[in-house]
Design a protein around this motif. Structure first.
Motif, PDB file in Angstrom:
ATOM      1  N   LYS A 229       0.877  -1.344  -0.134  1.00 32.15           N
ATOM      2  CA  LYS A 229       0.119  -0.014  -0.085  1.00 32.15           C
ATOM      3  C   LYS A 229       0.889   1.103  -0.087  1.00 32.15           C
ATOM      4  N   LYS A 230       2.096   1.033   0.763  1.00 32.25           N
ATOM      5  CA  LYS A 230       2.792   2.247   0.899  1.00 32.25           C
ATOM      6  C   LYS A 230       3.726   2.582  -0.479  1.00 32.25           C
ATOM      7  N   PHE A 231       3.533   1.668  -1.588  1.00 35.79           N
ATOM      8  CA  PHE A 231       4.296   1.832  -2.622  1.00 35.79           C
ATOM      9  C   PHE A 231       3.310   1.963  -4.038  1.00 35.79           C
ATOM     10  N   GLU A 232       2.174   2.288  -3.671  1.00 33.04           N
ATOM     11  CA  GLU A 232       1.208   2.184  -4.923  1.00 33.04           C
ATOM     12  C   GLU A 232       1.738   3.092  -6.095  1.00 33.04           C
ATOM     13  N   ARG A 233       2.062   4.220  -5.993  1.00 35.99           N
ATOM     14  CA  ARG A 233       2.443   5.136  -6.889  1.00 35.99           C
ATOM     15  C   ARG A 233       3.765   4.729  -7.637  1.00 35.99           C
ATOM     16  N   GLU A 234       4.642   4.066  -6.875  1.00 37.54           N
ATOM     17  CA  GLU A 234       5.600   3.336  -7.536  1.00 37.54           C
ATOM     18  C   GLU A 234       5.442   2.087  -8.422  1.00 37.54           C
ATOM     19  N   LEU A 235       4.327   1.398  -8.154  1.00 36.50           N
ATOM     20  CA  LEU A 235       3.982   0.267  -8.631  1.00 36.50           C
ATOM     21  C   LEU A 235       3.250   0.645 -10.141  1.00 36.50           C
ATOM     22  N   LEU A 236       2.738   2.084 -10.563  1.00 34.97           N
ATOM     23  CA  LEU A 236       2.312   2.655 -11.572  1.00 34.97           C
ATOM     24  C   LEU A 236       3.324   3.161 -12.545  1.00 34.97           C
ATOM     25  N   GLU A 237       4.489   3.580 -11.847  1.00 34.59           N
ATOM     26  CA  GLU A 237       5.487   4.240 -12.382  1.00 34.59           C
ATOM     27  C   GLU A 237       6.325   3.255 -13.519  1.00 34.59           C
ATOM     28  N   GLN A 238       7.219   3.915 -14.255  1.00 36.72           N
ATOM     29  CA  GLN A 238       7.920   2.960 -15.171  1.00 36.72           C
ATOM     30  C   GLN A 238       9.309   2.645 -14.612  1.00 36.72           C
ATOM     31  N   SER A 239      10.191   2.999 -15.293  1.00 35.91           N
ATOM     32  CA  SER A 239      11.847   2.658 -14.803  1.00 35.91           C
ATOM     33  C   SER A 239      12.003   1.292 -14.194  1.00 35.91           C
ATOM     34  N   TRP A 240      11.266   0.406 -14.625  1.00 39.10           N
ATOM     35  CA  TRP A 240      11.695  -0.969 -14.064  1.00 39.10           C
ATOM     36  C   TRP A 240      12.919  -1.436 -14.710  1.00 39.10           C
ATOM     37  N   GLU A 241      13.382  -2.373 -14.375  1.00 39.13           N
ATOM     38  CA  GLU A 241      14.579  -3.083 -14.648  1.00 39.13           C
ATOM     39  C   GLU A 241      14.280  -4.609 -14.897  1.00 39.13           C
ATOM     40  N   GLU A 242      14.638  -5.253 -16.045  1.00 40.50           N
ATOM     41  CA  GLU A 242      14.188  -6.692 -16.125  1.00 40.50           C
ATOM     42  C   GLU A 242      15.437  -7.517 -15.631  1.00 40.50           C
ATOM     43  N   VAL A 243      15.001  -8.568 -14.468  1.00 39.79           N
ATOM     44  CA  VAL A 243      16.232  -9.314 -14.053  1.00 39.79           C
ATOM     45  C   VAL A 243      16.248 -10.855 -14.568  1.00 39.79           C
ATOM     46  N   GLN A 244      14.987 -11.098 -15.191  1.00 39.71           N
ATOM     47  CA  GLN A 244      14.794 -12.297 -15.954  1.00 39.71           C
ATOM     48  C   GLN A 244      13.449 -12.177 -16.824  1.00 39.71           C
ATOM     49  N   PRO A 245      13.267 -13.022 -17.763  1.00 38.36           N
ATOM     50  CA  PRO A 245      12.134 -13.073 -18.434  1.00 38.36           C
ATOM     51  C   PRO A 245      10.934 -12.753 -17.586  1.00 38.36           C
ATOM     52  N   GLY A 246       9.978 -11.901 -17.602  1.00 39.14           N
ATOM     53  CA  GLY A 246       8.941 -12.051 -16.749  1.00 39.14           C
ATOM     54  C   GLY A 246       9.216 -11.207 -15.395  1.00 39.14           C
ATOM     55  N   VAL A 247      10.122 -10.872 -14.978  1.00 35.07           N
ATOM     56  CA  VAL A 247      10.429 -10.431 -13.679  1.00 35.07           C
ATOM     57  C   VAL A 247      11.258  -9.100 -13.754  1.00 35.07           C
ATOM     58  N   ASP A 248      10.452  -8.097 -13.192  1.00 34.70           N
ATOM     59  CA  ASP A 248      10.936  -6.648 -13.197  1.00 34.70           C
ATOM     60  C   ASP A 248      11.270  -6.181 -11.826  1.00 34.70           C
ATOM     61  N   VAL A 249      12.293  -5.453 -11.454  1.00 30.63           N
ATOM     62  CA  VAL A 249      12.666  -4.745 -10.322  1.00 30.63           C
ATOM     63  C   VAL A 249      12.853  -3.230 -10.246  1.00 30.63           C
ATOM     64  N   LYS A 250      12.868  -2.872  -9.150  1.00 27.93           N
ATOM     65  CA  LYS A 250      13.294  -1.258  -9.068  1.00 27.93           C
ATOM     66  C   LYS A 250      13.518  -0.735  -7.535  1.00 27.93           C
ATOM     67  N   VAL A 251      14.419  -0.148  -7.474  1.00 29.39           N
ATOM     68  CA  VAL A 251      14.912   0.497  -6.112  1.00 29.39           C
ATOM     69  C   VAL A 251      13.852   1.375  -5.571  1.00 29.39           C
ATOM     70  N   CYS A 252      13.465   1.416  -4.529  1.00 27.37           N
ATOM     71  CA  CYS A 252      12.631   2.721  -3.987  1.00 27.37           C
ATOM     72  C   CYS A 252      13.029   3.044  -2.628  1.00 27.37           C
ATOM     73  N   ARG A 253      12.831   4.346  -2.416  1.00 19.90           N
ATOM     74  CA  ARG A 253      13.180   4.996  -0.975  1.00 19.90           C
ATOM     75  C   ARG A 253      12.308   4.470   0.085  1.00 19.90           C
ATOM     76  N   SER A 254      12.937   4.446   1.109  1.00 24.06           N
ATOM     77  CA  SER A 254      12.079   4.075   2.414  1.00 24.06           C
ATOM     78  C   SER A 254      11.043   4.917   2.467  1.00 24.06           C
ATOM     79  N   PRO A 255       9.717   4.406   2.832  1.00 25.53           N
ATOM     80  CA  PRO A 255       8.703   5.023   2.999  1.00 25.53           C
ATOM     81  C   PRO A 255       8.537   5.956   4.561  1.00 25.53           C
ATOM     82  N   ASP A 256       9.462   5.512   5.194  1.00 26.71           N
ATOM     83  CA  ASP A 256       9.631   5.877   6.735  1.00 26.71           C
ATOM     84  C   ASP A 256      10.979   6.834   6.718  1.00 26.71           C
TER      85      ASP A 256
END
Length: 591
Positions: free
Chosen positions: A322-349
């Motif tokens: 819930k704390k990362f709803e905005r980041e879920l909708l943003e782009q700038s994802w990085e693919e680590v393997q086919p079908g799996v994407d990751v991105k680094v996020c700041r700590s919400p706290d």
């Protein structure tokens, strides 16, 4: 009965004559009769005159060739009396499993467990050293998991361990095996330390990353003699049975290095601090990174890890998305393997932690399919209740509310998406209003397949963080191996120490299994030990009986491996005995 005969082979190697014999049988195939080598009896270089003539005579008799007539001026060489073979009496006896137990002994010695047990387990006046009995327990668990009684009554005598270990069958009984369990258990912590050292020597393993997870295994019977045997959350779907929980720590390759046994009703998250303390107390405090699934994590646990200076890489509860709803909708994802994407996020706290948002297409499809199944089932059941209320068929409000409560409990994945109100009118007529929160439902679908990793490790590359975390699957695979391939469950022992010793034997067998996987991987043979063991089990030892006029010659040897098995042995550089052993004092069995 298949016809068997001896075949002589002549070779010339480096200008020197080279002779050996093989036992051959005729077999019928789709292409007609063929000859198959049952066993290679061995080389015969440098035989003395009598032995050479004797083997020639045996070959002549078995092949049916007439004895050659001597020349006019040459005196015939008379064969020794032992070479007068009764052709109809040639037979094969004592077929024993050799390949799998031989491989097990190689692993037992490669891990240094033979020398460890010899040095650490004290010897007394026992007929068979406890160190040898311990090896039999672990080898049986590794090759063909069974009870101590079955090991003694049937398994041991079907293997070639009596030749390999020098322990006759009549010395193996369940009482001696049970006492071997008792002698092995006090050395549990030293064995774990020994394995850590040996992994480093064999594979260059480091212990800067520790992967921790927990499972459970259940008992057959009440296990009243074991205070740890309690009912709790069962991973084996056997909530009707008492159980114990087992926390396992492995390296990033999945090599097991330590474990602890907890009460059967212990909640996973409550074991983390204790396990960290145990590891630091027993094996030293070092700058390790603890990798754990979300079920092992709480804010208190993370606070404790930070207070001890430990680093961690952990999964987080689903609610944190819930704390990362905005980041879920943003782009700038990085693919680590086919079908799996990751991105680094700041700590919400605002804490000094790194959060890695991950999403998996395959996982999303699976989770959303499960969610939709629960939603459809719950919505259909609640709709049916609404219709029954409208027709006046529901009278008791308390019963209706309990029924709704059970439906929400049975479909917990979808329960949060519905609100259900039950009201009672002045005419005592019940009314049910059901509402589905479509916004929340769509949000659940959008976040399906997404999860968050959390770490105070200084690494910031999301690929490295994700690849490290995903190696937790090696611990899960270790649990599957222990339960399915090594037969850890169910436990039949009633006492606490015997249960602990049973789990220790399974742990040592797991260490051998994982070592074999590393060995196979380096040999280009995949990572499926069970298939290899099945192939090696077909490699048998046997006795070839050659009855003569004066005595019966018994030659103990290995059956000739099939071509495919030869390739496996060569790839793994496993050398097997290739010379027969003459067994003396043979008494031929009565028909």
């Amino acid at each position: 009965m298949r016809a068997m005969y001896l075949r002589r082979h002549d070779k010339k190697v480096a200008g020197e004559d080279y002779e050996y014999w093989s036992l051959v049988e005729s077999v019928r195939t789709a292409r007609g009769p063929r000859q198959r080598i049952v066993a290679t009896i061995g080389k015969l270089p440098g035989l003395d005159r009598d032995e050479r003539i004797g083997w020639d005579e045996i070959g002549r008799i078995l092949s049916g060739r007439p004895r050659p007539e001597p020349s006019l001026f040459k005196r015939p060489e008379e064969p020794p009396s032992w070479a007068t073979v009764n052709v109809s009496g040639v037979s094969v006896e004592r077929l024993r499993h050799f390949g799998d137990v031989y491989l097990g002994l190689l692993l037992w010695n490669r891990l240094g467990l033979a020398s460890f047990c010899t040095e650490q387990i004290p010897s007394g006046r026992e007929d068979i050293p406890w160190s040898v009995m311990a090896s039999i327990l672990v080898l049986a668990r590794f090759c063909a998991p069974s009870s101590e009684l079955q090991i003694a009554e049937s398994w041991y005598d079907k293997t070639a361990l009596d030749d390999l270990l020098g322990v006759p069958y009549d010395k193996i009984n369940d009482d001696r095996l049970y006492r071997a369990l008792d002698s092995l258990l006090p050395h549990k912590d030293d064995l774990c330390r020994h394995l850590q050292k040996r992994y480093g020597e064999l594979f260059g393993s480091t212990f800067d990353f520790l992967f921790y997870d927990i499972t459970s295994t259940y008992f057959e019977g009440s296990a009243k003699g074991n205070p740890q045997a309690k009912r709790g959350y069962s991973r084996d779907k056997r909530s009707d049975c008492p159980q114990v929980c087992i926390g396992l720590v492995t390296t990033r390759e999945g090599l097991p290095i330590a474990y602890e046994v907890f009460d059967g009703n212990r909640v996973d998250v409550t074991t983390t601090q204790e396990m960290v303390e145990i590891m630091e107390k027993k094996y030293g405090k070092a700058g390790r990174v603890w990798v754990m699934d979300r079920g092992m994590v709480s804010e208190n646990n993370l606070k404790y890890l930070r207070s001890t200076g430990a680093r961690y890489l952990v999964g987080t509860p689903k609610s944190m998305l819930k704390k990362f709803e905005r980041e879920l909708l943003e782009q700038s994802w990085e693919e680590v393997q086919p079908g799996v994407d990751v991105k680094v996020c700041r700590s919400p706290d605002g804490t000094e932690e790194t959060f890695v948002l991950c999403r998996s297409l395959g996982r999303r499809e699976k989770e959303n399919a499960i969610l939709n199944r629960f939603v459809t089932r719950l919505e259909a059941s609640l709709t049916k209740l609404v219709e029954q209320a409208e027709k006046g068929k529901l009278k008791d409000r308390q019963k209706v509310e309990r029924r709704i409560g059970r439906l929400l409990e049975q479909n917990s994945r979808a329960a949060a998406l519905f609100t259900v109100d039950v009201t009672e009118g002045s005419d005592k007529r019940l009314s049910i209003v059901m509402r589905k929160n479509e916004e929340r439902y769509l949000r659940a679908l959008d976040s399906g397949g997404s999860y968050i990793l959390r770490t105070n490790w200084m690494e910031s590359d999301p690929k490295t963080l994700w690849n490290t975390y995903i190696q937790l699957t090696e611990v899960e695979d270790s649990f599957r191996t222990e339960k399915h391939d090594l037969g850890m469950r169910p436990i039949f022992h009633r006492k606490k120490d015997r249960t602990q010793a049973h789990i220790l034997v399974c742990f040592l067998a797991l260490a051998m299994w994982r070592t074999l996987q590393q060995w196979m991987k380096s040999s280009g043979l995949g990572t499926a030990p069970r298939k290899l063991l099945e192939e090696l089990r077909e490699l048998k030892s046997l006795d070839v009986l050659l009855p003569t006029r004066e005595k019966t010659i018994r030659l103990r040897m290995l059956a000739t491996p099939e071509k495919q098995l030869k390739v496996l042995l060569q790839r793994m550089k496993i050398l097997i005995p290739n010379r027969p052993k003459m067994i003396e004092n043979v008494v031929q069995k009565m028909a």
